[in-house]
Design an enzyme around this catalytic site. Structure first.
Site, short mmCIF file in Angstrom:
data_model
loop_
_atom_site.label_atom_id
_atom_site.label_comp_id
_atom_site.label_asym_id
_atom_site.label_seq_id
_atom_site.Cartn_x
_atom_site.Cartn_y
_atom_site.Cartn_z
N GLU A 51 0.86 -1.17 0.00
CA GLU A 51 0.00 0.00 0.00
C GLU A 51 0.90 1.23 0.00
O GLU A 51 1.83 1.31 0.80
CB GLU A 51 -0.84 -0.01 1.28
N ASP A 62 -5.85 9.20 10.30
CA ASP A 62 -4.50 8.77 10.65
C ASP A 62 -4.02 9.28 12.00
O ASP A 62 -4.29 10.41 12.39
CB ASP A 62 -3.52 9.20 9.56
N TYR A 175 -11.55 -4.11 3.23
CA TYR A 175 -10.65 -3.66 4.29
C TYR A 175 -11.43 -3.61 5.59
O TYR A 175 -12.37 -2.84 5.72
CB TYR A 175 -10.11 -2.26 3.93
#
Lengths: 258, 390
Positions: A51, A62, A175
């Site tokens: 990735e 994040d 995911y």
């Protein structure tokens, strides 16, 4: 349900007794040249896919490690075009490449152009963490036309009816976000993870990659037989940030996958 | 799949958030729709507005300001007289009631000027909720009094050191907290920004400003004003006062953004005047960004306007030309702050001082017959240091 194995990503990530490993690196961190070298080395180290993150000024999903790496990449002048070019160079190693970008850089670049250039560079799929299925068509439509997989996320807070929708829209793999939270290494995997992956499994035949918080060999062992693949981001980026080659960490993790 | 226009103002708005939050946004939307239709909730909200917030706030004739600018009639909607000193409490009270309805015991907020942070800390104290407020280092410095207020009210103030260390980064951190604690925490966003349903929800809770002002103006003057002027950062006080006048085609609406050191300098926070559409904090709207889609640093002397995005409904009102948007510099805002303080004995916050400056410009254009309504969104005690230091 999709004819999954038409996708390079789906074939590469499907567990075959071993757990598959997908490391994450930030394009342009610590600098463009070094991140290309490290990404190439990781791609050739036995991982299932790689990735590659496109930096953004406001990465909502994040934690501090990837935020900092993204900031450094932007300060190094990293652009979307440069990220795609880097991905192209790494794709030459033969491992499927997944680009991870927040939606705004894609919109600014133009989704149609982004899809065409990523496909041209040999990218296999794209993850957009702030693009839920409801908002996806203006981007995902172009990705689909360029034969790129669009990977959507399932979270512990995703309801059963939503899981159906998310899995239906996903291609390549699904995911599975292991926890409610942002990216970043955690000491232990969340307790409900096995159940969560089992739930997702009821809605899709695609491989399932677990991500967020995964960093240690014992996490790999725990995920074997549960998920198809594990995504390791912050732990890899932290190695790079500390000036180390992340290959050693990835090698240890790979060993634990078997 | 959702209806294509749900949560959209023309092309603007939407829900650009991590999957983890989608369930919470749906819950919030449902709870708000139930609450809106529930007479018991409306009664309770009205009671808190009356006895706790201090509504209705007065409409005030600023006659000396009017004379100073050549004789036009200038009225101020006195949101500075709300408890805690700004319109922010209108929204915080409503959302605290929703948090209780969702049985969430913890609330979080972002704050720039500190007014929204103080409002949320205040309702958290009033309703017994745990409270964390995210605030950038730079804003903690220039709005230190509000930091002390929040702490006294029992809130935890978390310093945000990333990025520009202002409202944008505080909002990002608040969203990250929410992603992590979404099951137990309600995020009280402070403006008409963020993912759907926030822009609608906050508008619905702030429209009381314009609903009151329109009625008060008609009562006092027998007709409606020529123009309504409000400052725009995220845009909640502006949406709050504009909404009641949207259908009054003869009433001009003007939103005033922060031109900082001047639009040409690049050091400003005027997203509608100087930005282009993009996604920030879950919504598609006008945004100050570079060609690569990276959000650019902003500047305004007013912490509450120092934000690179703007509510999606404003983006729609701009493109549909119902509202005119322009920008006023730091320097002009400070001058208007001082003028209003001296002539009216009312010290406005630096945010609405931007609107007051433009009221002066329009008053001179209109002359003695002109009739201008300004939303005085908050009081200026918090800005003493910034004004004296400017």
């Amino acid at each position: 349900m999709k004819a999954a194995e038409k996708s390079r990503l789906a074939s590469a990530l499907r567990a075959d007794g071993d757990l598959k490993l997908v490391p994450y690196v930030m394009a342009g961190h610590p600098d463009r040249k070094r991140s290309t070298e490290l990404a190439k080395r990781l791609a050739a180290s036995g991982v299932a896919a790689l990735e590659i993150g496109i930096p953004h000024s406001d990465p909502l999903a994040d934690g501090p490690v990837i935020q900092k790496a993204g900031q450094a990449a932007l300060e190094n002048g990293m652009t979307v075009a440069a990220c795609i070019e880097l991905a192209g160079a790494v794709a030459g190693e033969g491992v499927p490449i997944v680009l991870m970008s927040y939606i705004n850089p894609i919109l600014a670049h133009d989704p149609r152009r982004f899809a065409a250039e990523a496909a041209q560079a040999g990218v296999a799929g794209v993850i957009v963490p702030d693009m839920p299925v409801e908002e996806s068509e203006p981007v995902a439509g172009w990705l689909r036309s360029a034969a790129l997989d669009t990977i959507f996320m399932v979270a512990p807070t995703t309801s059963e009816p939503r899981m159906d929708t998310v899995c239906e829209h996903s291609s390549g793999f699904v995911y599975c976000v292991t926890l409610t939270g942002i990216t970043g290494a955690r000491a232990e995997l969340p307790t409900g993870l096995k159940q969560l992956v089992a739930n997702v499994r009821k809605h899709t035949q695609l491989p399932i990659a677990a991500g967020f918080g995964i960093s240690r060999p014992e996490h790999m062992k725990a995920l074997r037989g549960v998920a198809d693949a594990a995504v390791v981001g912050s732990a890899v980026v932290a190695e790079i940030d500390a000036g180390r080659d992340p290959s050693a960490l990835v090698k240890t993790l790979l060993k634990a996958c078997r | 799949m959702s209806h294509p226009v749900r949560g959209r103002f023309g092309p603007f708005g939407g829900q650009y958030v991590p999957e983890t939050l989608m369930g919470a946004l749906e819950e919030l939307e449902n709870v708000w729709h139930e609450a809106k239709a529930d007479p018991q909730f409306q009664l309770e909200l009205a009671g808190h507005r009356r006895a706790f917030v201090g509504r209705p706030t007065p409409l005030y004739a600023a006659t000396r300001l009017g004379e100073h600018f050549g004789g036009a009639h200038i009225h101020l909607k006195r949101e500075d007289l709300c408890h805690t000193g700004a319109h922010k409490l209108n929204n915080a009270v409503g959302q605290a009631l929703l948090a209780l309805r969702m049985e969430k015991k913890r609330v979080i907020a972002e704050t720039g000027a500190g007014q929204h942070g103080v409002a949320v800390a205040t309702v958290a104290a009033r309703f017994g909720l745990e409270c964390t407020v995210y605030m950038g280092t730079e804003d903690m410095r220039r709005q230190s009094m509000n930091v002390r207020r929040m702490k006294l009210l029992g809130a935890e103030v978390k310093e945000v050191t990333s990025g520009s260390k202002t409202l944008k980064d505080a909002t990002s951190e608040a969203i990250r907290d929410w992603v992590t604690n979404v099951r137990t925490t309600h995020y009280i966003i402070g403006s008409v920004v963020g993912p759907h349903p926030y822009p609608e929800l906050v508008r619905d809770l702030q429209r009381v400003i314009g609903d009151e002002a329109r009625e008060q103006y008609l009562f006092a003057d027998g007709k409606l004003p020529d123009v309504v002027i409000a400052c725009v950062g995220g845009g909640s006080n502006a949406i709050g006062i504009f909404t009641a006048f949207l259908d009054d085609k003869d009433v001009a609406l003007v939103g005033v953004e922060a031109a900082g050191s001047g639009l040409q300098s690049g050091k400003h926070a005027a997203s509608l005047v100087g930005g282009r559409p993009g996604v920030l904090h879950g919504t598609y709207s006008y945004l100050l960004q570079d060609g690569e889609g990276q959000v650019t640093p902003t500047h305004s002397i007013s912490a509450g306007l120092d934000y690179p995005g703007v509510g999606p409904e404003h983006a729609f009102l701009r493109d549909s030309e119902r509202v005119e948007y322009l920008a006023v510099t730091d320097q002009d805002a400070v001058a208007a702050f001082k003028l209003c303080t001296k002539l009216e004995g009312i010290m406005p916050a630096l945010e609405p001082a931007h609107a007051l400056h433009h009221a002066g410009v329009m008053a001179r254009q209109f002359g003695p017959g002109g009739r201008i309504l300004v939303c005085l969104s908050g009081r200026g005690d918090k800005d003493m240091d910034s004004v004296e230091g400017s």
